[in-house]
Design an enzyme around this catalytic site. Structure first.
Site, PDB file in Angstrom:
ATOM      1  N   CYS A  87      25.395  49.832  46.370  1.00 34.91           N
ATOM      2  CA  CYS A  87      25.153  48.131  46.643  1.00 34.91           C
ATOM      3  C   CYS A  87      25.760  47.589  47.825  1.00 34.91           C
ATOM      4  CB  CYS A  87      26.078  47.178  45.138  1.00 34.91           C
ATOM      5  SG  CYS A  87      27.476  47.266  45.841  1.00 34.91           S
ATOM      6  N   HIS A 380      31.632  44.716  44.941  1.00 33.81           N
ATOM      7  CA  HIS A 380      29.937  44.416  44.708  1.00 33.81           C
ATOM      8  C   HIS A 380      29.945  43.500  45.114  1.00 33.81           C
ATOM      9  CE1 HIS A 380      26.168  45.423  42.939  1.00 33.81           C
ATOM     10  NE2 HIS A 380      26.364  43.908  42.635  1.00 33.81           N
TER      11      HIS A 380
END
Length: 438
Positions: A87, A380
């Site tokens: 990510c 994240h």
């Protein structure tokens, strides 16, 4: 004299014949017809010939008119598959592919690869990636080749561990810069120590450091290139934190709320004079002796794209932690107060912020924000990107959803990307592009 062009039929015929002979000679020495190139007389750059295929002719027949950008326009909005803790890469790719000038460069096929092994060229892969993301294909793209090339050229990022998005951005810009040096644009610079590649043209700014001797007040100035500005946050190990003066209700469009730190506050701290102390004496060029001094950083040259990095991840001998302090940032930013040319307007280290500087050259618009959710151990990355005008979208790997301006401005913020509102020609200072229109 009307100063109009005069065309001579005989000269035109000679030019056509010479060009035809050159094409024949080039075709005879080429090993593959598909790589046949034609050189325009008087130009050093080669342009590949394009022969339309049947499918291309059909596409042109079905799409005779240009696309019109509307609020429902989705070309360029394409998710990226997470290949295992990637990510950090996906959010940076979304920010780069929505950088207006970089997008125009790659979609106009400006890159000419000079590497002996084009399959290892990161710029070639980025060019392919731009075509994929702007192809109109709604299915998420799998950036496996990009990841593979990053592992090859930036080995410290290899593996499936979670990496830092800021570290990936700097590594990607560095590799793209090195692979762009062979381009015609990269070779065009008169100064051999200065690169004129597309990466430097867009992202490189000049950071000026002024060291002032406390004895004779002599100033030593150095200017270093920079791709981003890393800003300290309140709550970190740093001590002094200037907040917006109470008399200022709005600076750079940021509504000052007591207790809320703004991007302008961070920039004020970054550009304030810093006393180096007795333990860090330097040899003054004027005094020819070691003296205490003060150091001040300002922007000597602003980049087209300004990237601001909030130092949210703190690593010290005692602890490793994430600083979650909310920082308010504006949609439009005026960098005039932080320029080296504005130093005279400073008094005792306090910045005099104009309500309206009237200098459009130093004004920026926000177009991308990278955020980090979670902790140092488990987190994240996502990003917000401005598609066109005030249309914002949230990119969460393969999922792209519409977002409001409030969603963007209320986010925590880790990396902020601002684009200059007005671009100028370097020599003539003629205003050419207003990026508000994209």
């Amino acid at each position: 004299m009307c100063k109009d062009y005069v065309y001579d039929k005989d000269i035109e015929q000679i030019a056509k014949e010479e060009q035809g002979e050159a094409l024949k000679l080039q075709a005879s020495t080429s090993t593959e017809v598909s790589h046949q190139q034609c050189s325009m007389p008087g130009l050093s750059e080669k342009y590949p010939t394009w022969e339309t295929t049947k499918p291309e002719l059909e596409l042109l027949g079905h799409n005779p008119r240009r696309r019109r950008i509307t609020s429902s326009f989705t070309i360029g909005l394409r998710g990226l598959i997470n290949l295992g803790n990637t990510c950090f890469m996906n959010c940076i790719v979304q920010a780069l592919t929505h950088t207006p000038i970089l997008r125009d460069f790659f979609l106009s096929d400006r890159h000419r690869c000079e590497m002996p092994s084009p399959e290892l060229c990161l710029v070639c892969e980025m060019s392919s990636l731009f075509r994929e993301l702007y192809s109109g294909n709604p299915s998420p793209h799998v950036p496996y080749k990009l990841l593979h090339l990053v592992w090859i050229h930036a080995r410290h990022l290899a593996g499936y561990r979670q990496q830092d998005a800021h570290e990936f951005l700097i590594a990607a810009l560095d590799v793209l810069h090195r692979h762009c040096k062979g381009d015609d644009a990269g070779k065009a610079a008169n100064n051999p120590n200065h690169c004129n590649c597309i990466i430097d043209q867009i992202f490189t700014g000049g950071l000026q450091s002024d060291v002032t001797c406390q004895a004779c007040h002599g100033v030593s100035t150095t200017i270093d290139p920079c791709w981003d500005i890393s800003l300290d946050l309140p709550g970190s190990c740093t001590s002094f934190w200037p907040m917006s003066p109470g008399r200022e209700s709005s600076v750079n469009g940021e509504s000052h709320i007591p207790g809320i730190t703004t991007l302008t506050d961070c920039l004020r701290r970054f550009t304030r004079p810093e006393h180096l102390g007795s333990s860090a004496k330097i040899k003054c060029g004027s005094c020819q002796s070691y003296q205490e001094s003060t150091k001040q950083l300002t922007m000597n040259k602003l980049p087209v794209v300004a990237c601001f990095h909030f130092k949210r991840f703190e690593h010290s001998a005692k602890q490793r932690r994430k600083i979650t302090t909310y920082i308010s940032f504006p949609l439009e930013l005026d960098m005039t107060p932080f320029m080296a040319s504005s130093k005279e307007s400073r008094m005792n280290g306090q910045l005099q912020l104009p309500t309206n500087s009237g200098n459009d050259e130093n004004k920026y618009s926000l177009f991308a924000v990278v955020n980090h959710q979670g902790t140092l151990e488990s987190g994240h990355y996502t990003s917000f990107i401005r598609h066109h005008k005030d249309q914002w979208f949230k990119c969460d790997d393969a999922v792209i959803t519409k977002a409001s301006i409030k969603d963007v401005l209320d986010s925590e913020g880790y990396l902020l990307f601002y684009h200059k509102q007005v671009l100028e020609h370097e020599s003539e200072k003629v205003k050419e592009v207003n990026t508000q229109a994209y």
